[in-house]
Write an enzyme that holds these catalytic residues in place. Structure first.
Site, PDB file in Angstrom:
ATOM      1  N   GLU A  51       1.369  -1.120  -0.003  1.00  0.00           N
ATOM      2  CA  GLU A  51      -0.121   0.040   0.125  1.00  0.00           C
ATOM      3  C   GLU A  51       1.227   1.027   0.011  1.00  0.00           C
ATOM      4  O   GLU A  51       2.252   0.980   1.045  1.00  0.00           O
ATOM      5  CB  GLU A  51      -1.369  -0.140   1.541  1.00  0.00           C
ATOM      6  CG  GLU A  51      -1.928  -0.788   1.036  1.00  0.00           C
ATOM      7  CD  GLU A  51      -3.176  -0.821   2.776  1.00  0.00           C
ATOM      8  OE1 GLU A  51      -3.252  -1.689   2.876  1.00  0.00           O
ATOM      9  OE2 GLU A  51      -2.916   0.199   3.700  1.00  0.00           O
ATOM     10  N   GLU A  62      -6.067   9.074  10.245  1.00  0.00           N
ATOM     11  CA  GLU A  62      -4.620   8.677  10.737  1.00  0.00           C
ATOM     12  C   GLU A  62      -4.073   8.907  12.350  1.00  0.00           C
ATOM     13  O   GLU A  62      -4.095  10.575  13.062  1.00  0.00           O
ATOM     14  CB  GLU A  62      -3.576   9.324   9.487  1.00  0.00           C
ATOM     15  CG  GLU A  62      -3.234  10.009   7.953  1.00  0.00           C
ATOM     16  CD  GLU A  62      -3.678   8.132   7.759  1.00  0.00           C
ATOM     17  OE1 GLU A  62      -3.819   7.083   8.538  1.00  0.00           O
ATOM     18  OE2 GLU A  62      -4.742   7.295   6.471  1.00  0.00           O
TER      19      GLU A  62
END
Lengths: 277, 404
Positions: A51, A62
């Site tokens: 990824e 995040e």
């Protein structure tokens, strides 16, 4: 959709009786050249699927490690075009390891989603994970991606109940990414037992592989999660290893690439023994 | 049912869109919560007891209706149209923000939520949220950019007095968008018990609609009061837009009155040429941030820019999606006012009318100062005076070189 690199890779890992190791790094972190060197070294270190984070100024999902990685990449001048270029260069030497671009919708939207998916495919991208575009908006990005031959991998979470799961799975392809906790990346509340039953629940709704992420930090975590999951996703600890390897000015050192590959090798050991003794 | 073609007041559609704007662009973890919220809001809207409770609190707690005040001296001073102020700065907590907070906290209670989080820029929404949390006995966490914590100290202290926990956010430039990111991270982590009380008419559907509805009390009262005072509707409405909640609250009840011209005033900062402004509608491009598609300040690669305004409350790179739509269809004119023009307006209102405005409505006034002299004396402007300036006296003092 015809068979993709992602489909083939998950099958190959299943044939070996182990889950796939899915590794996340942010494109351009800490700088373009070092990031390319890390990317190119990931498969040999034991990464099965990669990824590649598309840095975005406002990464709402995040935790601190990936927020900082994003800031490092943007400060070093990373752009979408440079991210595509990294994938092209990776493909010069690796035609088998799947690359998934992961990030947020706005940097895609501004390029025109239909053009973006074609450009991504041509660069050698196999899949997309876009955090902030739910199935309700599949017509905008997911469907064009599938039409361009790019897998669209959707996140399922602990709040995705049985009623909603079919909608989440409807246009998902490649694999399903199960978010192990309600929260942001890099959290510390991983619970292998809960994850195991959640994976079983998702598998009762789909034949797609199920990979699990958010909170996997060590080889032991990877082994525990990988017992039932088809893939184990690791990200925050890898970008933290990058950060820890930098010099006082925040620049890459001769330890930076190895900091990531050593950790990936250790995690690969974890997935290798996940179904063993 | 009236179609959208016949009315501009029927949006959004069932997926939360105003034209191409709005929608629901959030992480999967939040989707079920957003859908729950939408259903809970629908149910509440259909319940007369909910409306009655808001009305009661508006009257007895906030002090509504706020006056519609004819600014006679300012009108003479500018020598053109008659100027009225909708005085939402007289509300409890000092701004329009309380209108929305009361509505949402009642909804949070109906939903059984036990913890409230909010983001704030200037601190007005944070103060209003902390206030309603104190009133209803719920714990409150307010995310505030570290830069804003520094420049809005009086409001930080007020929130603490009210019992809220203030979390300074150091990511990015430490302003409103960073506070909103951090609030979203909290919400996605604490999905079971937490209600996110968004302060402006932006974010994922149903927030833009819901916040607008709670703020529309401003425009509804204005309509009634204007008919009583002048026997007719005004010729022009003016309000400041950051996220745009006070503006949409004033505008919405007038959208179908085609003879009423409407102006939204953006923060022009130090000028639109560089990046030191927050004029997302005048100088931005459509994009997707914080759950909705709307005009954003962004670079060519889709990275969000920080922006700048003398007013912390306008210092946001986006705008509520309904405003983006109203711009596209041409119903509302969006114009920029620069820092120095707002500062001059702030001083003018203080000296001519004895009202110290917040820096946000000082931007709206900056446009009124330009507009009024171009209109005839029998024409009428209504401006939303949406906040009082107590919180800004230190900022203004510094700008004017006073040693405070």
């Amino acid at each position: 959709m015809t068979e993709t690199r992602i489909d083939r890779r998950f099958k190959a890992c299943a044939d070996q009786g182990r889950p796939a190791l899915v590794t996340f790094i942010t494109a351009g972190d800490p700088d373009l050249e070092t990031s390319q060197a890390i990317l190119n070294a990931l498969p040999a270190a034991g990464a099965d699927v990669i990824e590649l984070g598309m840095p975005f100024s406002d990464p709402m999902a995040e935790g601190i490690p990936i927020q900082l990685a994003t800031q490092r990449a943007l400060a070093a001048g990373q752009t979408m075009e440079k991210t595509f270029q990294m994938v092209r260069r990776f493909r010069e030497t690796d035609q088998d390891t799947p690359i998934i671009l992961m990030g947020y919708y706005n940097p895609i939207y501004i390029r025109d989603p239909k053009k973006f998916v074609v450009d991504a495919r041509e660069a050698g991208v196999d899949g997309l994970i876009v955090v902030d575009i739910p199935p309700e908006a599949d017509d905008e990005l997911c469907i064009p991606a599938l039409e361009a031959g790019v897998n669209f991998i959707r996140l399922a979470t602990p709040t995705t109940d049985d009623k909603r799961l079919p909608a989440v799975l409807a246009n998902t392809s490649g694999f399903v990414y199960y978010v192990s906790v309600t929260g942001i990346t890099g959290s510390s509340n991983l619970n292998a037992t809960n994850v195991s039953s959640a994976v079983a629940r998702i598998k009762s709704h789909t034949d797609l592989p199920v990979a699990v992420g958010f909170g996997v930090k060590t080889a032991d975590d990877a082994a525990a999660i990988g017992k039932n999951a088809d893939g184990v996703v690791v990200g925050s600890v890898l970008v933290s290893a990058i950060r820890d390897s930098l010099d006082d000015a925040g620049k890459a050192t001769d330890k930076t690439v190895a900091a990531v590959t050593d950790l990936v090798a250790s995690l690969a050991g974890g997935v290798a023994r996940a179904r063993g003794v | 049912m009236t179609s959208l073609a016949n009315s501009m007041r029927n949006g959004p559609d069932e997926r939360g869109h105003f034209g191409i704007f709005g929608g629901r662009y959030v992480a999967e973890t939040l989707m079920p919560l957003i859908l729950d919220l939408e259903q809970a809001y629908k149910d509440a809207k259909a319940d007369p007891a909910f409306a009655a409770e808001i009305e009661h609190l508006n009257k007895h707690y906030t002090g509504r209706p706020s006056p519609l005040y004819f600014a006679e001296r300012l009108t003479e001073h500018l020598g053109g149209a008659k100027i009225y102020f909708k005085r939402d700065e007289l509300n409890h907590t000092g701004s329009h923000k309380i209108n929305n907070c009361l509505g949402q906290i009642l909804l949070a209670k109906r939903m059984g939520k036990t913890r409230i989080i909010a983001e704030t820029g200037a601190g007005q929404h944070g103060v209003a949220t902390a206030t309603v949390c104190a009133r209803f006995g719920l714990p409150c966490v307010v995310y505030m950019g570290a830069t804003d914590v520094e420049r809005q100290k009086p409001n930080v202290f007020r929130m603490k007095l009210l019992g809220a926990e203030i979390v300074p956010v150091t990511a990015g430039a430490g302003t409103l968008k960073d506070a909103m990111n951090e609030a979203l991270r909290d919400w996605v982590t604490n999905v079971d018990d937490t209600y996110y009380l968004i302060g402006t008419a932006a974010g994922p559907h149903p927030y833009p609609e819901m916040v607008r509805d709670f703020q529309s009390v401003i425009g509804a009262e204005t309509r009634e009061q204007m008919l009583e005072a002048e026997g007719r509707l005004p010729d022009a409405l003016v309000a400041a837009v950051g996220g745009g909640s006070n503006a949409i609250g004033l505008f919405h009840p007038f959208l179908d009155d085609e003879n009423v011209k409407i102006y939204g005033v953006e923060a022009g900062g130090r000028g639109l040429d560089g990046e030191e402004h927050c004029a997302s509608l005048t100088a931005g491009k459509p994009g997707v941030l914080h759950g909705n598609r709307t005009y954003l300040l962004q670079d060519d690669d889709g990275q969000i820019l920080e922006g700048h305004s003398i007013s912390a409350g306008l210092d946001y790179p986006g705008i509520g999606p309904e405003h983006s739509w109203l711009k596209e269809i041409g119903r509302v004119n969006y114009v920029p006012i620069m820092d120095d023009e707002a500062l001059a307006a702030f001083q003018m209102l203080t000296k001519v009318e004895g009202i110290i405005p917040a820096l946000e409505p000082a931007h709206a006034l900056g446009h009124v100062i330009k507009l009024a002299p171009t209109m005839s004396k029998d024409q009428i402007i209504v401006m939303n005076l949406c906040g009082r300036g107590d919180k800004d006296v230190f900022t203004v003092g510094n700008m004017l070189g006073f040693d405070l």
